[in-house]
Design an enzyme around this catalytic site. Structure first.
Site, short mmCIF file in Angstrom:
data_model
loop_
_atom_site.label_atom_id
_atom_site.label_comp_id
_atom_site.label_asym_id
_atom_site.label_seq_id
_atom_site.Cartn_x
_atom_site.Cartn_y
_atom_site.Cartn_z
N GLU A 158 52.59 35.29 44.64
CA GLU A 158 53.10 35.98 43.17
C GLU A 158 54.53 36.93 43.96
OE1 GLU A 158 50.23 39.14 42.17
OE2 GLU A 158 51.97 40.79 41.68
N HIS A 210 49.42 38.16 35.83
CA HIS A 210 50.13 39.18 36.68
C HIS A 210 50.13 41.00 35.48
CE1 HIS A 210 53.51 41.81 38.30
NE2 HIS A 210 53.66 40.68 39.22
N ASP A 232 54.26 40.03 47.03
CA ASP A 232 54.63 40.45 45.82
C ASP A 232 55.34 41.04 46.23
OD1 ASP A 232 54.33 41.48 43.75
OD2 ASP A 232 53.12 43.44 43.69
#
Lengths: 356, 356, 356, 356
Positions: free
Chosen positions: C23, C195, C318
């Site tokens: 991610e 997402h 992330d």
């Protein structure tokens, strides 16, 4: 799922089909005769000596060991699609005469193949018996059984008696004499199931007034965990890193203990406990599988998965010493995710043993 | 907590202050002299015989056992506010001469009171030593120590030597001769810490080539868990249901094993394993506490809490055989909720021992 | 590991090498210009409007989004061997003009391929951007990107804006108009990363006085979990059972909640919540993966593994909204078994995305 | 426990007696009349409008809400010794006219006291209803009900309608106008049960095609968790640190999410999310209790205990919207230790509410 239902206080468990079980004991037409020396409490002697199990448990034990139709019916009722059977404890390891051990192993393997695998190829596999009294013969018999009869691996009941005249003289698998066996096991790349055996009488002081504790209740696990630690310490798993050893009963408490064992070994003088090169934790996570045989407690299973990973935990029962149905009721009813349930129930075993 | 920080790969652990520790060993000015019989490997003999620990661990062990200022400094550095100390293993239990045992217990209790409790009342409590070689004397000394010196309970190092001429003749706490001790323990309503002791040499076959395994690494736990099971089976906890027993090392694997032990005992013939009335699980959950002494593994702690409840698990270290700082780094750094952390760190111990 | 060490209160974490992260946001040379409509708080608008993040976090966010050398250095420092990058939120989904969306998707995919995959094939893969404003075009662009550029799958930032003149008119992936996209996704057999995206302003009453709650702190997860439930209820996963959807943040709390959601849906009138054929639990365990992106809490990870199995949980960071180094320090330092650690760190991702 | 038994695939659950339940809804002779504004889907409107529950669930809902003998019979069948009842959702909070709300609260409290507590003092306690439309009146009514009628605390159904002409104008408990209520709650030192309420229609976009999701299945929890976060952020719990708030459904997923929420709030600009002084985690662990109402999933319960500690988790059912018998079957049959079971079943509630 109406909310205004009346309770029954009973819960119906949905059966998971296709489970694979691998600590499943059978008798042998040749075993009873040989079994007279040493006294084999789990078979012959059990009714007169140890273990002092109650009657309902023992009354039909021989029948349940040998009756294949009854076994299949019980497997069907429990959603067990496939069982890997093996000669019941103490197996060939308890034969005092080495020649007899060699012969019994061979006959047992042939018999198990004929009675189970050949007759019911979709339902049964088997673990070889090998005469560890003569490790080179054990290696040879292992090779024959795996290559010719399709054995899924080998099962050994702890230590091996090696003296005709002294039942207390025994050999563990970390004995350097066992090297030919390990070499062959690695070469054939099949797993070893290390099965418990009752600790010798002269080692049972702590249980002396507690006959059951010395056996399945506690002593079995101690004996087998200690044996596994001896193998880990011996360096065998460094020499043969592909070897895979299966332990029953959630790996005999090693998942709970192994971190502390490593912690204490680390303050020992290097080399005094064997030539091992990795931690016990490493071996447990890379060279061992744990089965649920005899375990029906969620926190114990969870601890085992926590330390070994869900890919190294395998369903099993220990029939006929445990109930297929009870084990299935417990396992099928666990409130766990279905991916983990299937992995433990059959996917891991299917991969390890190439069962389709 | 900027997100664009550079890593250090090191994590600063926040110290939890006020922890209570209770498997904390001290020496005694009287112990070394007595300790010559039997050979006391953990103290004198350890450098020549067993255990074969490496030098850094042993070089200042006597100093760490006895140096109170150093101990306090280490407690301060570790956030340990209060420690319940006790005479180091094998303690009075390893004294072959019963008269000497009686005398050593009394002198040790007086010394621990003077050196620790009287001198540092806010930092130290102590567990009594008692001469189990003479149970009636043990009961008497326990009463004196609790009532006069404020002992927080009693610590016993497993079995007791009871024969001057044979170190292998020992007595476990389920021996009917111990009844006066249990009666008094129940009457005084203070806990017993059942501390490990190395299994006798003639009971160590499984570890024979593995000296460390026989001790802290594995044998300690087996010996002590077996001892606890003997007590459970003996009916003592039915006669004295208020008795509370503390086990170190996350209850020596019993949380992992007890369900299976009960399962196998259930198929035994009632009565052959003792006159106990409840399950082993019941006793474990109602008559036992577990400490984290020697454990630094989260899954092991979790399994223990899972089986005993968070109110029966207690922080501890086993100083100076373990490092206060390491134990605190591990425990304080655990990613658990703060309510459970405080309960295990000091609230449970505070309640059990009336420590403010 | 001397026991008499002095504490440092800091713990050195051993780096696990070869982790895979998925991610991982990047900018695009084309994105900023397009990003002016709608206001894109996470990129341009973030400094003047929402979210009110503190300066250190935002001051170099553009640089961290786009600076590949800095990204690689951070990955190296964190033991991240491979990252699957994707256009940062709100991505193409936030483009109001459909033609622009089609164009931006294509340009972004080409740019990501050139800058990351072609330049660093052993370190980077990427997820396609697709213009869901025109689902047939999205299907086409997905096919091109997967077949020509080797995209590892597609990442979609929640709902898609579909009205030039009204930012509140949006389309969720369960809209029947999206069918061509799902068909192609199933055909290509690549995963979709769903997402989070900030809930539209007119849906934020509960957070109105709490701007951060509406976003990453809480609202993100609610929006995305709700979206996943819509997809589950829609029957899409019954029509395309091979579809695999990845959710960040430990599957946005669904592992914790899904049993209760099923329980309540079960008392609803069949059909009123969509034509779904299985339980939400079934879909979660068979059609979803969870990443650890943004999560550094052990009990949350454990709950996710408990409900989805260890084979469906994937490491992620992330970056640059989270710190690679912090995420690695946490994950590498977890006291879990190494088999599970490796599975989550890279084995599962390696299998899912055919990364060697 | 014979091992050779035949399976039934059903398991009899042993009833744990004496459980305490505290999210237990009742009707009121005064409620239906008032309930006409706003439309109260859970009561009147539920059969014509939302929620679209199936018939068996709804057909006798009024009877189960009000029939005390049936309720007692069900409690007896389920081992529930004591229930704290409260007016069913949306309660007084859904009354548009403030004067009516004041009146309904008073009448309801008197009625619940008479019908339940006075008539069955050993079986029932009750939570007060208060008119939050006028917080000063709410404080007064709370005091009267606690001091005169022995209410065990107060239950509030989320937000309160505050505009006769606009059902979308509502007030959350972090509104500064609510200060008199919090002051009195702290002074009286009784808990607040924060009960879910269906999110307003204009806030349900994400669920628009999924009516059940907006309610008990998912939206309930989001609404209530968001409300709890608003209270945490508001600083109320810093001003009144003794306040204890009970959340149903395992604290509405906050145990799973709270670490990440804190993590993201930490990068926000201090003060923009409210004047709170501690972390959300701190408040959750010190000012909140979680009940099992509506939860029958072991991993969810375990995650809640993992983050809040076993002393802050409480059994509950949500009768008659859930089945007492089903909840008891699940809870009583959990394979957990009995100390934790008793703590959650009744010990914690008994301590919190002074129930003997």
């Amino acid at each position: 799922m109406a909310l205004n239902r009346k309770t029954t206080e009973s819960i119906i468990v949905q059966r998971l089909q296709g489970k694979i079980a691998l600590e499943e004991a059978v008798g042998s037409p040749y075993f009873v005769a040989h079994g007279t020396h040493p006294p084999s409490p789990m078979i012959i002697g059990s009714r007169n000596g140890l273990p002092p199990y109650n009657t309902p448990f023992l009354e039909d034990i021989d029948d349940r060991l040998d009756n294949i139709e009854k076994r299949l019916a019980s497997m069907n009722a429990s959603g067990i699609g496939y069982a890997i059977v093996s000669l019941t404890c103490p197996g060939v390891e308890g034969i005092l005469d080495a020649d007899e051990a060699v012969e019994l192993a061979r006959k047992t393997n042939d018999a198990l193949y004929e009675l189970y695998v050949k007759a019911h190829p979709t339902r049964f596999g088997f673990f070889a018996s090998v005469p560890m009294q003569r490790p080179a013969e054990a290696a040879k018999e292992l090779e024959r059984t795996v290559k010719t009869l399709g054995a899924k691996g080998v099962l050994i009941n702890g230590f091996t008696n090696i003296n005709k005249n002294d039942v207390s003289e025994v050999q563990y698998l970390d004995d350097p004499k066992c090297e030919p066996f390990w070499k062959k096991l690695s070469e054939l790349n099949v797993p070893l199931y290390l099965h418990p055996r009752i600790p010798p009488l002269n080692q049972q002081r702590i249980y002396e007034s507690l006959p059951n504790l010395s056996q399945a209740a506690y002593g079995f696990g101690v004996e087998t965990a200690g044996h596994a630690l001896r193998i880990m310490c011996s360096g065998i798993l460094d020499r043969y890193p592909n070897v895979q050893i299966i332990l029953g009963h959630c790996a005999e408490s090693l998942p709970f203990l192994v971190h502390r064992i490593d912690h204490r070994l680390a303050i020992g003088i290097r080399g005094t406990n064997g030539p091992y090169k990795k931690t016990m934790m490493y071996y447990l996570q890379n060279n061992f599988y744990a089965t649920l045989a005899g375990v029906r407690r969620e926190s114990t299973m969870r601890n085992t998965i926590d330390e070994m990973g869900e890919a190294r935990v395998l369903f099993s029962v220990d029939y006929p010493y445990e109930s297929n149905e009870d084990a299935a009721d417990w396992f099928d009813g666990l409130q766990i995710n279905e991916n983990t349930r299937r992995a433990v129930a059959y996917e891991n075993a299917s991969r390890l043993f190439s069962i389709e």
